[in-house]
Design a protein around this motif. Structure first.
Motif, PDB file in Angstrom:
ATOM      1  N   PRO A 104       1.027  -1.000  -0.244  1.00  0.00           N
ATOM      2  CA  PRO A 104       0.034  -0.058  -0.078  1.00  0.00           C
ATOM      3  C   PRO A 104       0.708   1.480   0.088  1.00  0.00           C
ATOM      4  CG  PRO A 104      -0.007  -1.181   2.403  1.00  0.00           C
ATOM      5  CD  PRO A 104       0.435  -2.000   1.030  1.00  0.00           C
ATOM      6  N   ASP A 105       2.292   0.981   0.513  1.00  0.00           N
ATOM      7  CA  ASP A 105       3.307   2.356   0.630  1.00  0.00           C
ATOM      8  C   ASP A 105       4.122   2.651  -0.354  1.00  0.00           C
ATOM      9  OD1 ASP A 105       1.214   2.911   2.521  1.00  0.00           O
ATOM     10  OD2 ASP A 105       2.989   1.611   4.234  1.00  0.00           O
ATOM     11  N   GLN A 106       4.502   3.592  -0.416  1.00  0.00           N
ATOM     12  CA  GLN A 106       5.794   3.590  -1.775  1.00  0.00           C
ATOM     13  C   GLN A 106       6.859   2.847  -1.244  1.00  0.00           C
ATOM     14  OE1 GLN A 106       5.009   4.729  -5.313  1.00  0.00           O
ATOM     15  NE2 GLN A 106       3.227   4.561  -4.453  1.00  0.00           N
ATOM     16  N   GLU A 111      13.747  -1.614   1.228  1.00  0.00           N
ATOM     17  CA  GLU A 111      13.405  -1.098   2.235  1.00  0.00           C
ATOM     18  C   GLU A 111      12.452  -1.939   3.224  1.00  0.00           C
ATOM     19  OE1 GLU A 111      13.393   3.847   0.875  1.00  0.00           O
ATOM     20  OE2 GLU A 111      11.680   2.448  -0.003  1.00  0.00           O
ATOM     21  N   ASP A 112      11.140  -3.091   1.955  1.00  0.00           N
ATOM     22  CA  ASP A 112      10.188  -3.654   2.254  1.00  0.00           C
ATOM     23  C   ASP A 112      11.361  -4.801   3.017  1.00  0.00           C
ATOM     24  OD1 ASP A 112       8.325  -2.566   1.040  1.00  0.00           O
ATOM     25  OD2 ASP A 112       8.517  -4.326  -0.761  1.00  0.00           O
ATOM     26  N   ARG A 113      12.352  -5.258   3.314  1.00  0.00           N
ATOM     27  CA  ARG A 113      13.166  -6.310   3.314  1.00  0.00           C
ATOM     28  C   ARG A 113      14.428  -5.533   4.851  1.00  0.00           C
ATOM     29  NH1 ARG A 113      16.635  -6.552   0.044  1.00  0.00           N
ATOM     30  NH2 ARG A 113      16.169  -8.212  -1.138  1.00  0.00           N
ATOM     31  N   GLU A 114      13.818  -4.591   4.952  1.00  0.00           N
ATOM     32  CA  GLU A 114      14.333  -3.391   5.923  1.00  0.00           C
ATOM     33  C   GLU A 114      13.025  -3.131   7.165  1.00  0.00           C
ATOM     34  OE1 GLU A 114      15.963  -0.172   4.310  1.00  0.00           O
ATOM     35  OE2 GLU A 114      17.999  -1.161   4.066  1.00  0.00           O
ATOM     36  N   ALA A 115      12.096  -3.210   6.188  1.00  0.00           N
ATOM     37  CA  ALA A 115      11.507  -3.141   7.403  1.00  0.00           C
ATOM     38  C   ALA A 115      10.239  -4.044   8.059  1.00  0.00           C
ATOM     39  CB  ALA A 115       9.964  -2.698   6.659  1.00  0.00           C
ATOM     40  N   GLY A 116      10.492  -5.029   7.180  1.00  0.00           N
ATOM     41  CA  GLY A 116      10.060  -6.875   7.890  1.00  0.00           C
ATOM     42  C   GLY A 116      10.871  -7.622   8.443  1.00  0.00           C
ATOM     43  N   GLN A 117      12.268  -6.493   8.463  1.00  0.00           N
ATOM     44  CA  GLN A 117      13.479  -7.166   9.494  1.00  0.00           C
ATOM     45  C   GLN A 117      13.340  -6.730  10.804  1.00  0.00           C
ATOM     46  OE1 GLN A 117      16.382  -9.658   9.736  1.00  0.00           O
ATOM     47  NE2 GLN A 117      14.904 -10.093   7.849  1.00  0.00           N
ATOM     48  N   VAL A 118      12.779  -5.138  10.744  1.00  0.00           N
ATOM     49  CA  VAL A 118      12.686  -4.791  11.918  1.00  0.00           C
ATOM     50  C   VAL A 118      10.627  -5.017  12.451  1.00  0.00           C
ATOM     51  CG1 VAL A 118      11.768  -2.318  12.968  1.00  0.00           C
ATOM     52  CG2 VAL A 118      13.208  -2.161  11.196  1.00  0.00           C
ATOM     53  N   GLN A 119      10.203  -5.994  11.735  1.00  0.00           N
ATOM     54  CA  GLN A 119       8.493  -5.928  12.391  1.00  0.00           C
ATOM     55  C   GLN A 119       9.469  -7.671  13.213  1.00  0.00           C
ATOM     56  OE1 GLN A 119       6.942  -6.554   8.586  1.00  0.00           O
ATOM     57  NE2 GLN A 119       5.531  -4.570   9.787  1.00  0.00           N
ATOM     58  N   MET A 120      10.499  -8.268  12.503  1.00  0.00           N
ATOM     59  CA  MET A 120      11.121  -9.081  12.711  1.00  0.00           C
ATOM     60  C   MET A 120      11.539  -9.438  14.867  1.00  0.00           C
ATOM     61  SD  MET A 120      11.580 -13.183  12.841  1.00  0.00           S
ATOM     62  CE  MET A 120      10.828 -13.650  11.457  1.00  0.00           C
ATOM     63  N   ALA A 121      12.759  -8.058  14.174  1.00  0.00           N
ATOM     64  CA  ALA A 121      13.527  -8.060  15.895  1.00  0.00           C
ATOM     65  C   ALA A 121      12.491  -7.687  16.947  1.00  0.00           C
ATOM     66  CB  ALA A 121      14.513  -6.951  15.370  1.00  0.00           C
ATOM     67  N   SER A 122      10.968  -6.980  16.780  1.00  0.00           N
ATOM     68  CA  SER A 122      10.326  -6.268  17.297  1.00  0.00           C
ATOM     69  C   SER A 122       9.528  -7.364  17.901  1.00  0.00           C
ATOM     70  CB  SER A 122       9.255  -5.037  17.045  1.00  0.00           C
ATOM     71  OG  SER A 122       8.534  -5.308  17.895  1.00  0.00           O
ATOM     72  N   ALA A 237      16.408 -13.581   5.195  1.00  0.00           N
ATOM     73  CA  ALA A 237      15.432 -13.557   4.534  1.00  0.00           C
ATOM     74  C   ALA A 237      14.000 -13.115   5.099  1.00  0.00           C
ATOM     75  CB  ALA A 237      15.434 -14.797   3.735  1.00  0.00           C
ATOM     76  N   ILE A 238      13.921 -13.639   6.053  1.00  0.00           N
ATOM     77  CA  ILE A 238      12.500 -14.085   6.909  1.00  0.00           C
ATOM     78  C   ILE A 238      12.543 -13.156   7.436  1.00  0.00           C
ATOM     79  CG2 ILE A 238      11.370 -15.619   7.861  1.00  0.00           C
ATOM     80  CD1 ILE A 238      12.768 -17.695   7.840  1.00  0.00           C
ATOM     81  N   GLY A 239      11.193 -11.811   7.317  1.00  0.00           N
ATOM     82  CA  GLY A 239      10.882 -10.858   7.564  1.00  0.00           C
ATOM     83  C   GLY A 239       9.941 -10.783   8.417  1.00  0.00           C
TER      84      GLY A 239
END
Length: 350
Positions: A104-106, A111-122, A237-239
Motif C-alpha cells: 500500500p505504500d511507496q 525498504e520492504d526487506r528492511e521493514a520486515g527485519q524491523v518487524q521480526m526483531a520486535s 530473509a524471513i521478515g
C-alpha cells in the motif's frame, strides 16, 4: 478468396498480437504462494535457533518440531504477465492480489526487506517476553521514546530513558506513568526515577497543565528487560511479525523440562504481544497448505483469522483456534495426549 477468408486472414495477426501482448505486458498484481516452514526448535547455520545463556536450556531432540510458516510473495517490482496470473488464480494454494493491496505504500524491495527485519526483531522481543511472562518473570518496562519540544520534561528526560518510578509508585507500562503523572496537581513537581544506560537517576520535573490535568510532554513506549540472555536467530530473509506465536512457544519449550510437542509436528502462525495475546496475520490460506505439505498434523490458527481459513487445503492436519499463548500451550498438550481430543475450533464459541 471469399470475403470471410479474407477477414480471417486479416484478423489472425491481430489475435496473435493480442496473445503476445497478454503474454508479455506486466499487470499490477502480486502472487502469494505457500512458503517454506521452519522448525524453530531446530538449527540455523549450524546453531540452535533459540539460544539461552545463564539459564538451563532443555533440548528435546531432533524429532521435536514447532514449525513457523511463511508466504512466498512476489516483490513490488515483479512484472507478472496475464498467463502467470491466470495460473496462480486457478491454483488451489496460490492467491492473486492487486499490488496496491500487498504494497500500500511507496517504497523499494530493499525498504520492504528492511521493514520486515524491523518487524521480526520486535516480534522476537515480544515472543521472548510472552514466554518469560508465562513462566512468572516480570519483564515489562517503559521507556521514553521522545521528549516534545518545550515540554516540562525537556532537559530532564531524554529518549531511551527507562522510567521505573513516578514519585514512590513503581511503573512498568506507559499507562501507569500517565496515570501517576495525572494524579498530581498541574504545576506541582514530581520525582521520576529513571535508568539511563547503566546509571539510576532521580529527576525533578515540574508538571505542566493540559486539558485540566498534569502532563510532562513525553511519548512513551513499552520495552522489556530480560533476566537472562535469550536470542532467536533465523534466516535474515524471513521478515515480518507473523512468527511471534511459534517463537514464543519455542522459547517456552526450551526453558521448560520435557518436550511440549511429544515429538510430533506442530505448525502455526500469529503475532504475539508481551502479554501473550495472539493476533491475526496475512496469507493464512497459503500457510496452511504449506504446513500440511511439510507433514504437520496440528495447526494453530489465530482466532482473528477464523473467517479467512474456509477452503484452505489442510489435508488431514487438524486446525485449532487460539487467542493466547496459554490457549496454544493447552491445545498442544491436549492434542499430544490424544490426537482425537476435542479442541477449540473456528466457528465454535468454546
Amino acid at each position: 478468396m471469399t470475403q470471410r477468408t479474407l477477414a480471417g486472414l486479416i484478423a489472425l495477426p491481430l489475435v496473435v498480437a493480442l496473445i503476445v501482448i497478454a503474454w508479455v505486458v506486466p499487470l499490477p498484481f502480486t502472487i502469494y504462494s505457500p512458503g517454506p516452514t521452519v522448525n524453530v526448535l531446530g538449527e540455523f547455520d549450524g546453531k540452535e535457533i533459540v539460544q539461552v545463556k545463564d539459564h538451563k536450556a532443555y533440548r528435546n531432540g531432533k524429532k521435536a518440531q514447532l514449525r513457523m510458516t511463511t508466504v512466498s510473495e512476489t516483490t513490488r517490482e515483479a512484472r507478472l504477465g496475464l498467463w502467470t496470473l491466470l495460473g496462480a488464480w486457478m491454483s488451489e494454494t496460490e492467491a492473486v492480489y492487486p499490488r496496491e493491496v500487498a504494497y500500500p505504500d511507496q517504497g523499494s524491495v530493499k525498504e520492504d526487506r528492511e521493514a520486515g527485519q524491523v518487524q521480526m526483531a520486535s516480534a522476537q522481543d515480544a515472543a521472548i517476553a510472552a514466554a518469560l511472562t508465562k513462566l512468572g518473570e516480570d519483564v515489562d518496562e517503559v521507556s521514553v521514546a521522545e521528549v516534545t519540544k518545550d515540554a516540562p520534561a525537556k532537559g530532564k528526560l531524554v529518549a531511551g530513558d527507562v522510567v521505573t518510578k513516578v514519585g514512590t509508585k513503581t511503573v512498568d507500562t506507559p499507562q501507569a506513568v500517565v496515570t501517576a503523572v495525572q494524579n498530581v496537581e498541574p504545576g506541582s513537581t514530581i520525582e521520576m526515577t529513571i535508568r539511563r544506560k547503566d546509571k539510576t537517576l532521580t529527576q525533578s520535573v515540574k508538571t505542566g497543565e493540559k486539558e485540566g490535568k498534569a502532563f510532562i510532554g513525553v511519548s512513551l513506549g513499552a520495552t522489556y528487560k530480560f533476566p537472562y540472555d535469550i536470542k532467536i536467530t533465523l534466516d535474515p530473509a524471513i521478515g515480518g511479525p507473523s512468527a511471534g506465536l511459534m517463537m514464543a512457544l519455542s522459547v517456552y519449550d526450551t526453558l521448560t523440562e520435557g518436550p511440549l510437542t511429544d515429538n510430533k509436528k506442530i505448525a502455526g502462525t500469529g503475532t504475539i504481544d508481551g502479554d501473550g495475546n495472539v493476533g491475526p496475520i496475512g496469507g493464512i490460506q497459503q500457510k496452511i497448505p504449506g504446513a500440511a505439505q511439510d507433514g504437520a498434523k496440528l495447526f494453530l490458527v489465530p482466532a482473528g483469522n477464523c473467517q479467512d481459513i474456509e477452503g484452505a487445503e489442510n489435508g488431514d492436519m487438524r486446525l485449532t483456534r487460539v487467542k493466547t499463548l496459554d490457549e496454544a500451550i493447552k491445545a498442544i498438550e491436549t492434542w499430544t495426549e490424544d490426537p482425537n481430543a476435542k479442541l477449540p475450533m473456528c466457528g465454535s464459541t468454546k
